[in-house]
Scaffold this motif. Structure first.
Motif: not given
Length: 382
Positions: A16-17, A96, A118, A158, A181
């Motif tokens: 992810g992030v 985020h 997200h 996303v 992403n």
């Protein structure tokens, strides 16, 4: 253009992030943009004292609930840390996490704020059995979507499925931009190998939302049918002991290896054959794209962003959530026919290289940043 990427906690874990933003920073800095990362250290607890106010709802009606109170205290801590640490201005702030976005807008009201949503904390809590749908916690957390819509200058998410999830909580959901992403291709290097026994791998936090109980039961069916395999589970979490006990009860302990937390699983992943994760919900499912870039066949559930990444029987296999038999059947297909498995993996690799490249994400973010910037770039190529 000076840009701040405002995270929640430091980007220490893969996925992810954490697996994307530091590489985005590197790409922007190489192109001549100034980009910094900011986050709340995990050691900062109970420092903030300021009252928290929202414009679209009254937080007072939720105060007294432990989860809500912890969330509000984290908001105060983020304010305290930001006031202490940030002493300069930025042309743009990209947040985020909802707390990061709302705090940055509170403290820097004249700076354009972009916010990427997200995932859904409330949905994670529901799937992990910690709250109920419609509960105080659920109502508080879903109220934040409209607050974000009012406060920030541009909402991103996303996947199209997650934009649809947010739709009931927003006034203008069509204004949300979807940017899936992206991943730095250099981190993922397929490795030629020939495993005599099919090697399955899954990488996730060990929580109920990931559906690993379903995966273990599907593995038990494969063993009963006489199919040889090994399942490698990378990750840790609150239900690890429960899953290990379930593996023993299902007579699977010799077929399953629990590794615990691993910082860079992408270095390990290319040696396996099939990535499988029967999640009960996923906003995007970054680990599927990462596995695809490692040239693994993909098996997942048709939920959220997973269903947008996988076209069934073209670049992977999709099964309904909670369906042990369907999952076992899909996994069986990848065991009995290595050529079929390779073709799925190759198609997944092709799509991931084309659609989920970091270059594409950087290009799309540049467009968003420039559209909101009060100071047009002197060099359009930067």
């Amino acid at each position: 253009m000076n840009i701040l990427q405002a995270l929640f906690f430091p980007p220490e874990q893969p996925g992810g992030v954490s697996s994307m933003v530091p590489y985005i920073q590197e790409r922007f800095n190489r192109a001549g943009w100034s980009m910094e990362l900011f986050s709340l250290p995990k050691r900062v607890r109970n420092k903030g004292q300021e009252e928290v106010y929202f414009e679209t709802f009254d937080a007072a009606e939720f105060v007294g609930n432990p989860i809500v109170d912890k969330y509000l205290q984290t908001y105060r801590d983020y304010v305290w840390w930001t006031r202490m640490r940030i002493k300069r201005s930025y042309d743009m702030i990209h947040a985020h996490h909802p707390i990061a976005a709302l705090v940055m807008k509170q403290l820097f009201p004249d700076t354009p704020i972009v916010m990427t949503i997200h995932s859904s904390f409330e949905r994670e809590l529901i799937l992990n059995g910690r709250i109920q749908e419609g509960s105080v916690e659920h109502r508080f957390l879903t109220s934040l979507y409209r607050e974000l819509e009012l406060k920030v200058d541009q909402l991103l998410t996303v996947s199209e499925s997650f934009r649809q999830y947010m739709t009931p909580y927003l006034d203008h959901p069509d204004n949300v931009i979807v940017i899936p992403n992206g991943f730095d291709e250099k981190r993922f290097r397929p490795i030629a190998h020939d495993n005599q026994v099919t090697q399955f791998i899954t990488v996730c936090r060990l929580v109920p939302a990931k559906g690993l109980d379903i995966l273990l039961r599907a593995c038990a069916k494969l063993k009963q049918q006489g199919h040889p395999f090994v399942l490698h589970i990378i990750g840790d979490g609150p239900i690890r002991a429960e899953l290990e006990q379930l593996a023993v009860e299902l007579d699977l302990y010799d077929e399953i290896i629990f590794y615990g937390y691993m910082l860079h699983p992408e270095e390990f992943m290319p040696f396996f054959d099939v990535f499988v994760l029967p999640s009960r919900a996923e906003s995007f499912g970054s680990v599927f794209a990462e596995a695809a870039l490692c040239l693994l066949a993909l098996v997942g559930t048709n939920v959220g962003g997973i269903g947008e990444q996988i076209e069934n029987e073209v670049n992977g296999l999709l099964v309904p959530p909670e369906d042990v038999d369907a999952l076992a059947e899909a996994m069986e297909k990848t065991i009995v026919d290595p050529s079929y498995r390779y073709n799925l993996a190759r198609a997944a690799w092709d799509k991931a290289k084309r659609v989920y490249s970091l270059t594409r994400v950087v290009s799309q973010l540049k467009e968003v940043y420039v559209s909101l910037s009060p100071h047009p770039l002197e060099d359009e190529d930067q």
